[in-house]
Motif scaffolding. Structure first.
Motif, PDB file in Angstrom:
ATOM      1  N   GLN A 137       0.817  -1.219   0.000  1.00 54.43           N
ATOM      2  CA  GLN A 137       0.000   0.000   0.000  1.00 54.43           C
ATOM      3  C   GLN A 137       0.851   1.269   0.000  1.00 54.43           C
ATOM      4  O   GLN A 137       0.391   2.336  -0.399  1.00 54.43           O
ATOM      5  N   THR A 138       2.097   1.155   0.491  1.00 52.05           N
ATOM      6  CA  THR A 138       2.981   2.336   0.491  1.00 52.05           C
ATOM      7  C   THR A 138       4.182   2.110  -0.430  1.00 52.05           C
ATOM      8  O   THR A 138       5.170   2.835  -0.351  1.00 52.05           O
ATOM      9  N   GLY A 139       4.067   1.129  -1.324  1.00 54.00           N
ATOM     10  CA  GLY A 139       5.173   0.800  -2.218  1.00 54.00           C
ATOM     11  C   GLY A 139       5.565   1.927  -3.161  1.00 54.00           C
ATOM     12  O   GLY A 139       6.702   2.007  -3.634  1.00 54.00           O
ATOM     13  N   LEU A 140       4.616   2.822  -3.449  1.00 46.61           N
ATOM     14  CA  LEU A 140       4.931   3.911  -4.371  1.00 46.61           C
ATOM     15  C   LEU A 140       5.669   5.066  -3.703  1.00 46.61           C
ATOM     16  O   LEU A 140       6.172   5.955  -4.386  1.00 46.61           O
ATOM     17  N   VAL A 141       5.724   5.060  -2.354  1.00 45.85           N
ATOM     18  CA  VAL A 141       6.388   6.189  -1.671  1.00 45.85           C
ATOM     19  C   VAL A 141       7.843   6.344  -2.135  1.00 45.85           C
ATOM     20  O   VAL A 141       8.257   7.436  -2.529  1.00 45.85           O
ATOM     21  N   PRO A 142       8.658   5.260  -2.137  1.00 42.47           N
ATOM     22  CA  PRO A 142      10.045   5.426  -2.598  1.00 42.47           C
ATOM     23  C   PRO A 142      10.140   5.880  -4.052  1.00 42.47           C
ATOM     24  O   PRO A 142      11.078   6.577  -4.432  1.00 42.47           O
ATOM     25  N   ILE A 143       9.138   5.511  -4.883  1.00 44.36           N
ATOM     26  CA  ILE A 143       9.174   5.892  -6.299  1.00 44.36           C
ATOM     27  C   ILE A 143       8.815   7.366  -6.476  1.00 44.36           C
ATOM     28  O   ILE A 143       9.515   8.112  -7.160  1.00 44.36           O
ATOM     29  N   ARG A 156      15.579  15.806  -1.210  1.00 46.67           N
ATOM     30  CA  ARG A 156      16.855  15.121  -1.379  1.00 46.67           C
ATOM     31  C   ARG A 156      17.410  14.690  -0.031  1.00 46.67           C
ATOM     32  O   ARG A 156      17.357  15.448   0.937  1.00 46.67           O
ATOM     33  N   GLY A 157      17.919  13.464   0.006  1.00 43.05           N
ATOM     34  CA  GLY A 157      18.545  13.026   1.251  1.00 43.05           C
ATOM     35  C   GLY A 157      17.615  12.294   2.207  1.00 43.05           C
ATOM     36  O   GLY A 157      18.042  11.776   3.224  1.00 43.05           O
ATOM     37  N   ILE A 158      16.319  12.241   1.884  1.00 45.93           N
ATOM     38  CA  ILE A 158      15.405  11.438   2.710  1.00 45.93           C
ATOM     39  C   ILE A 158      15.574   9.966   2.303  1.00 45.93           C
ATOM     40  O   ILE A 158      15.538   9.636   1.126  1.00 45.93           O
ATOM     41  N   LYS A 159      15.781   9.091   3.289  1.00 47.80           N
ATOM     42  CA  LYS A 159      15.985   7.660   2.997  1.00 47.80           C
ATOM     43  C   LYS A 159      14.672   6.895   3.197  1.00 47.80           C
ATOM     44  O   LYS A 159      13.784   7.360   3.910  1.00 47.80           O
ATOM     45  N   THR A 160      14.601   5.708   2.616  1.00 43.95           N
ATOM     46  CA  THR A 160      13.380   4.898   2.784  1.00 43.95           C
ATOM     47  C   THR A 160      13.710   3.451   3.159  1.00 43.95           C
ATOM     48  O   THR A 160      14.733   2.908   2.739  1.00 43.95           O
ATOM     49  N   ILE A 161      12.817   2.877   3.951  1.00 47.35           N
ATOM     50  CA  ILE A 161      12.868   1.444   4.268  1.00 47.35           C
ATOM     51  C   ILE A 161      11.539   0.843   3.814  1.00 47.35           C
ATOM     52  O   ILE A 161      10.490   1.436   4.036  1.00 47.35           O
ATOM     53  N   MET A 162      11.601  -0.317   3.178  1.00 46.33           N
ATOM     54  CA  MET A 162      10.377  -1.024   2.789  1.00 46.33           C
ATOM     55  C   MET A 162      10.281  -2.281   3.641  1.00 46.33           C
ATOM     56  O   MET A 162      11.167  -3.134   3.588  1.00 46.33           O
ATOM     57  N   THR A 163       9.240  -2.392   4.454  1.00 45.78           N
ATOM     58  CA  THR A 163       9.049  -3.606   5.255  1.00 45.78           C
ATOM     59  C   THR A 163       7.968  -4.476   4.630  1.00 45.78           C
ATOM     60  O   THR A 163       6.861  -4.008   4.377  1.00 45.78           O
ATOM     61  N   ILE A 164       8.326  -5.734   4.364  1.00 48.12           N
ATOM     62  CA  ILE A 164       7.390  -6.684   3.754  1.00 48.12           C
ATOM     63  C   ILE A 164       6.783  -7.535   4.866  1.00 48.12           C
ATOM     64  O   ILE A 164       7.479  -8.298   5.524  1.00 48.12           O
ATOM     65  N   HIS A 165       5.485  -7.384   5.070  1.00 45.51           N
ATOM     66  CA  HIS A 165       4.816  -8.185   6.106  1.00 45.51           C
ATOM     67  C   HIS A 165       4.321  -9.507   5.533  1.00 45.51           C
ATOM     68  O   HIS A 165       4.240 -10.498   6.241  1.00 45.51           O
ATOM     69  N   ASN A 166       3.953  -9.485   4.237  1.00 46.21           N
ATOM     70  CA  ASN A 166       3.580 -10.732   3.576  1.00 46.21           C
ATOM     71  C   ASN A 166       3.765 -10.532   2.076  1.00 46.21           C
ATOM     72  O   ASN A 166       3.048  -9.756   1.463  1.00 46.21           O
ATOM     73  N   LEU A 167       4.714 -11.238   1.513  1.00 50.57           N
ATOM     74  CA  LEU A 167       5.089 -11.034   0.111  1.00 50.57           C
ATOM     75  C   LEU A 167       3.982 -11.452  -0.849  1.00 50.57           C
ATOM     76  O   LEU A 167       4.005 -11.105  -2.026  1.00 50.57           O
ATOM     77  N   LYS A 168       3.008 -12.203  -0.339  1.00 50.71           N
ATOM     78  CA  LYS A 168       1.925 -12.688  -1.205  1.00 50.71           C
ATOM     79  C   LYS A 168       1.113 -11.532  -1.778  1.00 50.71           C
ATOM     80  O   LYS A 168       0.579 -11.607  -2.877  1.00 50.71           O
ATOM     81  N   PHE A 169       0.990 -10.448  -1.024  1.00 54.19           N
ATOM     82  CA  PHE A 169       0.158  -9.317  -1.456  1.00 54.19           C
ATOM     83  C   PHE A 169       1.051  -8.222  -2.026  1.00 54.19           C
ATOM     84  O   PHE A 169       1.859  -7.652  -1.310  1.00 54.19           O
ATOM     85  N   GLN A 170       0.889  -7.933  -3.337  1.00 57.60           N
ATOM     86  CA  GLN A 170       1.862  -7.057  -3.996  1.00 57.60           C
ATOM     87  C   GLN A 170       1.269  -5.806  -4.612  1.00 57.60           C
ATOM     88  O   GLN A 170       1.999  -4.864  -4.921  1.00 57.60           O
ATOM     89  N   GLY A 171      -0.050  -5.767  -4.813  1.00 54.82           N
ATOM     90  CA  GLY A 171      -0.649  -4.580  -5.415  1.00 54.82           C
ATOM     91  C   GLY A 171      -0.310  -4.465  -6.891  1.00 54.82           C
ATOM     92  O   GLY A 171       0.497  -3.639  -7.286  1.00 54.82           O
ATOM     93  N   VAL A 208      12.535  -2.094  -5.228  1.00 50.35           N
ATOM     94  CA  VAL A 208      13.611  -1.633  -6.104  1.00 50.35           C
ATOM     95  C   VAL A 208      14.178  -0.291  -5.626  1.00 50.35           C
ATOM     96  O   VAL A 208      15.387  -0.077  -5.633  1.00 50.35           O
ATOM     97  N   TYR A 209      13.290   0.616  -5.188  1.00 55.07           N
ATOM     98  CA  TYR A 209      13.726   1.984  -4.892  1.00 55.07           C
ATOM     99  C   TYR A 209      14.061   2.257  -3.425  1.00 55.07           C
ATOM    100  O   TYR A 209      14.681   3.260  -3.107  1.00 55.07           O
ATOM    101  N   ALA A 210      13.636   1.376  -2.517  1.00 61.21           N
ATOM    102  CA  ALA A 210      13.926   1.634  -1.094  1.00 61.21           C
ATOM    103  C   ALA A 210      15.421   1.476  -0.825  1.00 61.21           C
ATOM    104  O   ALA A 210      16.105   0.704  -1.497  1.00 61.21           O
ATOM    105  N   ASP A 211      15.923   2.203   0.187  1.00 62.12           N
ATOM    106  CA  ASP A 211      17.338   2.068   0.551  1.00 62.12           C
ATOM    107  C   ASP A 211      17.592   0.761   1.283  1.00 62.12           C
ATOM    108  O   ASP A 211      18.642   0.152   1.146  1.00 62.12           O
TER     109      ASP A 211
END
Length: 478
Positions: A137-143, A156-171, A208-211
């Motif tokens: 649901q927040t996968g587009l934030v890093p993009i 510029r300079g803001i970093k991102t973390i993507m946490t996967i709670h369940n890879l089955k749901f991808q949007g 792909v885009y998260a740090d």
């Protein structure tokens, strides 16, 4: 002072459909307040309970372009448990009876939310060092962040973390529509970015885009690099494995505490469970019309009744298992065939099986406190919380060694006298039955060893404090 913003589609106590809400709502208050200013941003759903809606104060509003549309973005805020929560308001997107509806509507709704999260930062005057995104649901934030950086110094300079709670749901949705919805340049819709198998995939774009990428247990972080668990993204997980780590979720040790729990018949702790825990069992046997016998081994299940949770295995051996000296208590809802399967066995083995096909917070606490063992034979389990609650209540988990179950339950070894539960490796009904019967044998014939297993389990620490420390290390490392 490090500034962290959690972006998530749900968080307790405001809105909850699953474990994600526990993480987003409970984790932030466990960070060291001296060093980290952690805040949370959520959608303001119309379906939130009035008691929470009343507490939200208007902050500001603005208009934002989303593709060719111009949309209203309201920002509300409230403080809860010392944490600031911001809510993104737009009635057109967040008016449903549930947080998630049909996929197409959700794809547009969370594109709007992801962009609004970033657009709101200058307005609320909070510029985070790290934006911690949760699930597709927040996968587009890093993009969007990558896209904003070209034209706006602020981002510029803001970093991102993507946490996967369940890879089955991808949007996922078709690329043309997603491009139209988001207004993102064609450049992002390539196989090495947002696109996967001809569709646009929100979670993939975020990965792909998260740090940094995290999942909710070490074993799950390893498993998703393999095709069986990788949900077609295993290649990407291997490619990004140097940025991938696993941190196990915790549970709220205040809510789940056998010493103070209001829901249960008799409170107890690690010193007194030998005498007191069984009183909960007797009370539950009466409540559920099971044969009243405090000595009989009781096995509990609290779960969504789905394939992922291993109920096809349970269905295979249920008749055999019911020949043993056990009682089985089930609580949960899910696929109709499993709901009916448990109803059938309750009818067939009256006084032995109790099928409670609904959900009740109170009854779940009673099951954790009353049962001797807890069964969780999942096909895959990113983290799992039920086994942590069982350990906390001195109810011995019987699990399949996958994901978070493998990381949190140590298999009993009768020669070294170690372990906090029982586990089996292969996804096989009779291997599971063998493990349950091994647990029965220890329960009936080696009561002293059994109590030691219970004791070790109750002494484990799976509180959020533990997880928060590991996230702090990750933030510092970035």
């Amino acid at each position: 002072m490090k500034k962290i913003l959690f972006a998530a589609s749900e968080a307790v106590p405001f809105i909850k459909t699953g474990g994600l809400a526990d993480v987003a709502g409970t984790l932030p208050k466990n960070f060291d307040k001296e060093k980290y200013d952690v805040r949370v941003m959520l959608p303001k759903y119309m379906c939130m309970k009035e008691q929470w809606k009343e507490k939200l104060a208007y902050h500001s509003h603005f208009y934002m372009d989303l593709g060719w549309r111009t949309q209203y973005v309201g920002v509300l805020e409230t403080k809860y448990d010392g944490i600031t929560f911001y809510f993104i308001d737009n009635e057109y997107y967040f008016n449903g009876f549930t947080p998630y509806g049909d996929m197409y509507a959700d794809i547009e709704k969370f594109a709007f939310f992801s962009k609004a999260v970033l657009s709101a930062l200058p307005v609320i005057n909070f510029r985070p060092d790290i934006i911690h995104c949760h699930d597709w649901q927040t996968g587009l934030v890093p993009i969007f962040l990558d896209n904003f950086r070209y034209s706006n110094e602020y981002y510029r300079g803001i970093k991102t973390i993507m946490t996967i709670h369940n890879l089955k749901f991808q949007g996922t949705w078709d690329t043309k529509r997603v491009r139209d919805i988001t207004g993102l340049p064609q450049y992002y819709f390539a196989p090495d970015k947002l696109e996967a198998y001809k569709d646009a995939n929100y979670l993939k774009g975020g990965i792909v885009y998260a740090d940094r990428i995290t999942t909710v247990s070490n074993s799950y972080a390893e498993e998703i690099k393999m095709p069986f668990y990788g949900e077609k993204l295993d290649g990407l997980m291997r490619a990004r494995s140097n940025c991938l780590s696993g941190i196990v979720n915790g549970i709220d040790y205040e809510d789940f505490n056998p010493e103070t729990d209001q829901y249960i018949e008799k409170n107890y702790n690690v010193e007194s469970f030998r005498k007191e825990k069984v009183k909960n069992k007797a009370a539950l046997q009466r409540q559920l019309n099971l044969e009243e016998d405090p000595k009989k081994m009781m096995i509990g299940i609290v779960s969504r009744l789905t394939d992922q949770k291993g109920f096809d295995l349970v269905a295979y051996i249920m008749d055999e298992l019911c020949q043993d000296a056990v009682q089985i208590v089930v609580l949960g809802t899910g696929e109709e065939r499993y709901e009916n399967m448990f109803r059938h066995f309750e009818w067939k083995y009256q006084g032995k099986v109790s099928a409670n096909i609904f959900y009740s917070e109170e009854l779940s606490h009673r099951v954790y406190a009353s049962c001797d063992a807890f069964l969780m034979p999942s096909l895959f389990e990113p983290c799992g919380l039920s086994q942590l609650m069982s350990l906390r209540y001195g109810t011995v988990p019987i699990v399949r060694e996958t994901g978070g179950l493998k990381d949190t339950v140590e298999a009993y070894n009768e020669y070294e006298r170690t372990g906090t539960g029982f586990s089996f490796v292969n996804y096989n009904a009779h291997e599971m039955l063998g493990t349950i019967r091994y647990a029965e044998r220890i329960y009936y014939d080696k009561k002293r060893d059994w109590n030691k297993i219970v004791e070790r389990g109750m002494e484990m620490d799976f509180s959020w404090k533990n997880s928060a420390k590991q996230y702090e290390e990750l933030y510092d490392d970035m």
